[in-house]
Design a protein around this motif. Structure first.
Motif, mmCIF file in Angstrom:
data_model
loop_
_atom_site.group_PDB
_atom_site.id
_atom_site.type_symbol
_atom_site.label_atom_id
_atom_site.label_comp_id
_atom_site.label_asym_id
_atom_site.label_seq_id
_atom_site.Cartn_x
_atom_site.Cartn_y
_atom_site.Cartn_z
ATOM 1 N N PRO A 7 0.956 -1.395 -0.106
ATOM 2 C CA PRO A 7 -0.095 0.069 0.322
ATOM 3 C C PRO A 7 1.011 1.469 -0.047
ATOM 4 C CG PRO A 7 -1.049 -1.518 1.672
ATOM 5 C CD PRO A 7 0.774 -2.142 1.253
ATOM 6 N N ASP A 8 0.471 2.506 -1.065
ATOM 7 C CA ASP A 8 1.124 3.872 -0.891
ATOM 8 C C ASP A 8 1.552 4.305 0.427
ATOM 9 O OD1 ASP A 8 0.456 3.782 -3.350
ATOM 10 O OD2 ASP A 8 -0.734 5.318 -2.566
ATOM 11 N N GLU A 206 -6.673 4.198 -0.368
ATOM 12 C CA GLU A 206 -6.206 2.687 -0.525
ATOM 13 C C GLU A 206 -6.458 1.955 0.027
ATOM 14 O OE1 GLU A 206 -1.991 3.869 1.544
ATOM 15 O OE2 GLU A 206 -3.461 4.553 -0.004
#
Length: 294
Positions: A7-8, A206
């Protein structure tokens, strides 16, 4: 075989152990989390805490998982951090059976050939939140903490409604899904409530469930409570102490920031983070400088 990228937030706060340099970790501070004149203080705290998690979460004694979770983290912000490479240097102060203590320093190189500049210094206590017995609110009558009263998410005000000049100075508004309660957005149209309170809903855009590292970022994610007093501008943090009380449940987090004492050019700001199961999962207090008047 393809691998799913992290995930970012995990990518943006990632640290990588330096070969041959025990306790040292490379990081790349994300420009997407810039606010005012530097990177958001909660993100800096999460990056530094991630390095300490890697250091203190290693096997120790009869604990194969060590102490990976932040319980209490105190940070002093020494200078504004910029997007780009950084180094976290950690120190194991003490390893115990239930709690370990460590220190860390986040540094950046400002000029070629010059020494690194310290951005953040931290002293922290780490444990394992899975060892915590029962609910934060299990012992009825032993806490006065109550979940904040917030309007439903769909009735709150998203970051896209912030003034254009504020969005330009704070790219992080595009990284965090923030929904402010209507009671504390009057400052955006020149009508602050005067209560010194910010509250709202928070999650990452996200698909990522909250965890202890995200809680450390969330304690500094809302606009400063000074905005609600009509003092608009960058309010840099001098010191912040955060307590992580439990591993949060999936879903939206409810965040409340308040200040009760504004004096001498500084304010204290208290934060509470509540999860979707109505548990108080993190708290913090910070000392911040008030926005400078032009």
């Amino acid at each position: 075989m393809t691998t799913t990228p992290p995930p970012d937030f995990d990518r943006e706060t990632a640290v990588h152990a330096q070969p041959g340099a025990p306790g040292s970790y490379d990081a790349d501070l994300p420009g997407a989390w810039k606010v005012g004149q530097g990177i958001n203080g909660g993100v800096l705290l999460a990056v530094t805490a991630r390095a300490l998690s890697a250091e203190l979460g290693t096997a120790h004694g009869d604990r194969p998982d060590g102490h990976p979770d932040p319980l209490s983290v105190s940070a002093y912000y020494l200078s504004a951090a910029a997007a780009g490479p950084a180094v976290v240097r950690t120190e194991t102060v003490r390893r115990g059976n239930s709690v370990s203590h460590g220190g860390a320093e986040l540094l950046q190189q400002e000029e070629p050939g010059a020494g690194p500049v310290a951005r953040l210094r931290v002293l922290a206590a780490y444990g394992n939140l899975d060892d915590q017995a029962g609910s934060v609110l299990a012992d009825a009558g032993l806490t006065a903490a109550k979940p904040p009263a917030l309007a439903p998410v769909e009735q709150c005000i998203g970051s896209d409604a912030a003034p254009a000049e504020f969005r330009a100075e704070s790219p992080m508004l595009g990284r965090a899904d923030l929904r402010l309660d209507p009671s504390c957005v009057g400052w955006a149209v020149g009508a602050p409530s005067g209560k010194g309170e910010m509250k709202g809903w928070f999650r990452l855009p996200e698909d990522r469930a909250p965890d202890p590292l995200l809680l450390l970022m969330a304690v500094d994610v809302l606009p400063p409570a000074s905005f609600d007093l009509g003092m608009i501008g960058w309010a840099p943090t001098l010191e912040l102490t955060a307590h992580v009380r439990a591993r949060p449940a999936p879903g939206w987090l409810r965040v409340v920031h308040t200040t009760r004492n504004v004096a001498g050019g500084y304010m204290e700001e208290d934060a509470e983070i509540w999860d979707s199961a109505d548990r108080l999962v993190a708290q913090s207090r910070q000392l911040a400088r008030l926005p400078r008047r032009s």
